[in-house]
Design a protein around this motif. Structure first.
Motif, PDB file in Angstrom:
ATOM      1  N   PRO A 105       0.853  -1.203   0.000  1.00 42.06           N
ATOM      2  CA  PRO A 105       0.000   0.000   0.000  1.00 42.06           C
ATOM      3  C   PRO A 105       0.880   1.241   0.000  1.00 42.06           C
ATOM      4  CG  PRO A 105      -0.733  -1.583   1.657  1.00 42.06           C
ATOM      5  CD  PRO A 105       0.593  -2.073   1.158  1.00 42.06           C
ATOM      6  N   ALA A 106       0.574   2.203  -0.860  1.00 41.18           N
ATOM      7  CA  ALA A 106       1.444   3.356  -1.072  1.00 41.18           C
ATOM      8  C   ALA A 106       1.758   4.100   0.221  1.00 41.18           C
ATOM      9  CB  ALA A 106       0.799   4.310  -2.077  1.00 41.18           C
ATOM     10  N   GLY A 107       3.050   4.152   0.545  1.00 40.32           N
ATOM     11  CA  GLY A 107       3.512   4.966   1.651  1.00 40.32           C
ATOM     12  C   GLY A 107       3.219   4.449   3.041  1.00 40.32           C
ATOM     13  N   GLN A 108       2.635   3.273   3.173  1.00 37.35           N
ATOM     14  CA  GLN A 108       2.284   2.748   4.492  1.00 37.35           C
ATOM     15  C   GLN A 108       3.459   1.956   5.068  1.00 37.35           C
ATOM     16  OE1 GLN A 108      -1.507   0.774   4.790  1.00 37.35           O
ATOM     17  NE2 GLN A 108      -2.521   2.242   3.441  1.00 37.35           N
ATOM     18  N   VAL A 109       4.203   2.601   5.944  1.00 32.12           N
ATOM     19  CA  VAL A 109       5.368   1.958   6.552  1.00 32.12           C
ATOM     20  C   VAL A 109       4.895   0.981   7.616  1.00 32.12           C
ATOM     21  CG1 VAL A 109       7.458   2.337   7.894  1.00 32.12           C
ATOM     22  CG2 VAL A 109       6.803   3.971   6.116  1.00 32.12           C
ATOM     23  N   GLN A 110       5.243  -0.289   7.427  1.00 34.86           N
ATOM     24  CA  GLN A 110       4.832  -1.323   8.361  1.00 34.86           C
ATOM     25  C   GLN A 110       5.755  -2.519   8.225  1.00 34.86           C
ATOM     26  OE1 GLN A 110       0.996  -1.565   6.157  1.00 34.86           O
ATOM     27  NE2 GLN A 110       1.318  -3.773   6.151  1.00 34.86           N
ATOM     28  N   THR A 111       5.526  -3.532   9.050  1.00 33.13           N
ATOM     29  CA  THR A 111       6.288  -4.771   8.938  1.00 33.13           C
ATOM     30  C   THR A 111       5.614  -5.666   7.911  1.00 33.13           C
ATOM     31  OG1 THR A 111       6.953  -4.627  11.261  1.00 33.13           O
ATOM     32  CG2 THR A 111       7.167  -6.774  10.188  1.00 33.13           C
ATOM     33  N   PHE A 112       6.397  -6.127   6.943  1.00 40.44           N
ATOM     34  CA  PHE A 112       5.867  -6.982   5.893  1.00 40.44           C
ATOM     35  C   PHE A 112       6.358  -8.414   6.116  1.00 40.44           C
ATOM     36  CE2 PHE A 112       6.078  -2.754   3.865  1.00 40.44           C
ATOM     37  CZ  PHE A 112       4.732  -2.605   3.565  1.00 40.44           C
ATOM     38  N   ASN A 113       5.409  -9.323   6.317  1.00 35.27           N
ATOM     39  CA  ASN A 113       5.745 -10.721   6.544  1.00 35.27           C
ATOM     40  C   ASN A 113       5.761 -11.507   5.237  1.00 35.27           C
ATOM     41  OD1 ASN A 113       5.823 -10.455   9.416  1.00 35.27           O
ATOM     42  ND2 ASN A 113       3.583 -10.391   9.417  1.00 35.27           N
ATOM     43  N   PHE A 114       6.445 -12.638   5.276  1.00 38.65           N
ATOM     44  CA  PHE A 114       6.445 -13.602   4.172  1.00 38.65           C
ATOM     45  C   PHE A 114       7.052 -13.032   2.885  1.00 38.65           C
ATOM     46  CE2 PHE A 114       2.380 -14.834   6.491  1.00 38.65           C
ATOM     47  CZ  PHE A 114       3.061 -15.644   7.386  1.00 38.65           C
ATOM     48  N   VAL A 115       8.030 -12.153   3.004  1.00 38.82           N
ATOM     49  CA  VAL A 115       8.754 -11.693   1.819  1.00 38.82           C
ATOM     50  C   VAL A 115      10.243 -11.918   2.034  1.00 38.82           C
ATOM     51  CG1 VAL A 115       7.013  -9.983   1.165  1.00 38.82           C
ATOM     52  CG2 VAL A 115       8.914  -9.301   2.658  1.00 38.82           C
ATOM     53  N   ASP A 116      10.950 -12.085   0.928  1.00 39.27           N
ATOM     54  CA  ASP A 116      12.394 -12.317   0.995  1.00 39.27           C
ATOM     55  C   ASP A 116      13.174 -11.017   1.106  1.00 39.27           C
ATOM     56  OD1 ASP A 116      12.919 -15.396   0.146  1.00 39.27           O
ATOM     57  OD2 ASP A 116      11.176 -14.605  -0.910  1.00 39.27           O
TER      58      ASP A 116
END
Length: 262
Positions: A105-116
């Motif tokens: 999502p544009a500009g939404q700084v957060q923790t992203f799970n399940f990515v390399d």
């Protein structure tokens, strides 16, 4: 109805082994599983909203790995179109090399799970570090100067592009002030934040030659019969540098060069 069930619980509901459920949900075709059993597993998985972990699936099958694409929102038509074009191009290139691009999502700084890994595109330096501090996977910068050897950054060699003081360069501004200053120090740059900026630049420098890095600006001015040259800065060399940075980061391969200019 219980949701968020485990693989073992789903297998018990379906009356088969956890391995059989895993084979079906991962699309394995090298196992003999009846059509009836396969259909039941898919139906029950849908009913209980069971979702496999895409990261674990990628590790197990050797298939696509997930890369998060992060950018900041802009409501200006030319900048939005430019970002969308880049997403389409880099997604196609990385998919050919076993990476699946997921757009954040544009500009939404957060923790992203399940990515390399996470690749960022034309964001501010402050936003980059805010994002990096919230995630525990490699974060790779595109078109932002980071100057930190913990991270790869890929930028263009603008010193090889802007070398004519008589030409007016039209471009949407970068979120990174270091790049904007570098551009302004090298040549006659007009940053285009609106259609008014574009018209003002065209009228002010109508006796000069124009060049742009933005394909949408080129198309728009050509539709008005205004001559303009186009310089493509998102080249195959740039995509290959991004790919190599991803590969090195994920595989923890040491490199002496984390600041890559193309």
């Amino acid at each position: 109805m219980k949701k968020n069930i485990t693989l073992s619980e789903l297998a018990k509901i379906c009356g088969c082994s956890a391995a059989t459920v895993s084979y079906v949900l991962n699309g394995r075709k090298d196992q003999r599983i009846s059509a009836e059993t396969e259909q039941k597993i898919l139906q029950m998985a849908n009913l209980y909203q069971y979702r496999i972990n895409p990261y674990a699936k990628a590790l197990a099958t050797g298939e696509l790995h997930n890369i998060m694409f992060f950018y900041e929102y802009s409501d200006f038509t030319f900048e939005k179109s430019e970002t969308l074009n880049f997403i389409n191009e880099i997604s196609k290139f990385l998919k050919e090399n076993k990476y699946n691009v997921i757009v954040a999502p544009a500009g939404q700084v957060q923790t992203f799970n399940f990515v390399d890994a996470i690749i960022t595109y034309k964001i501010s330096r402050d936003t980059f570090f805010e994002l990096a501090n919230k995630n525990y996977v490699p974060v790779i910068s595109i078109d932002t100067i980071i100057n930190d050897n913990l991270f790869y950054e890929i930028t263009n060699k603008f010193e090889n592009i802007i070398n004519d003081t008589k030409t007016i360069y039209l471009t949407t501004p970068y979120k990174d002030n270091q790049i904007n200053k570098l551009l302004m120090d090298r040549g006659n740059i007009c940053f285009i934040n609106s259609f008014k900026d574009l018209y003002d630049a065209i009228n002010k420098y109508k006796n000069n030659d124009f060049i742009t890095f933005n394909y949408e600006i080129k198309n728009y001015l050509e539709s008005l019969s205004i001559p303009i040259d186009f310089y493509c800065i998102n080249t195959k060399e740039k995509y290959e540098a991004i790919l190599q940075s991803i590969n090195n980061s994920i595989s923890r391969i040491e490199s002496d060069n984390h600041q890559i200019k193309v």
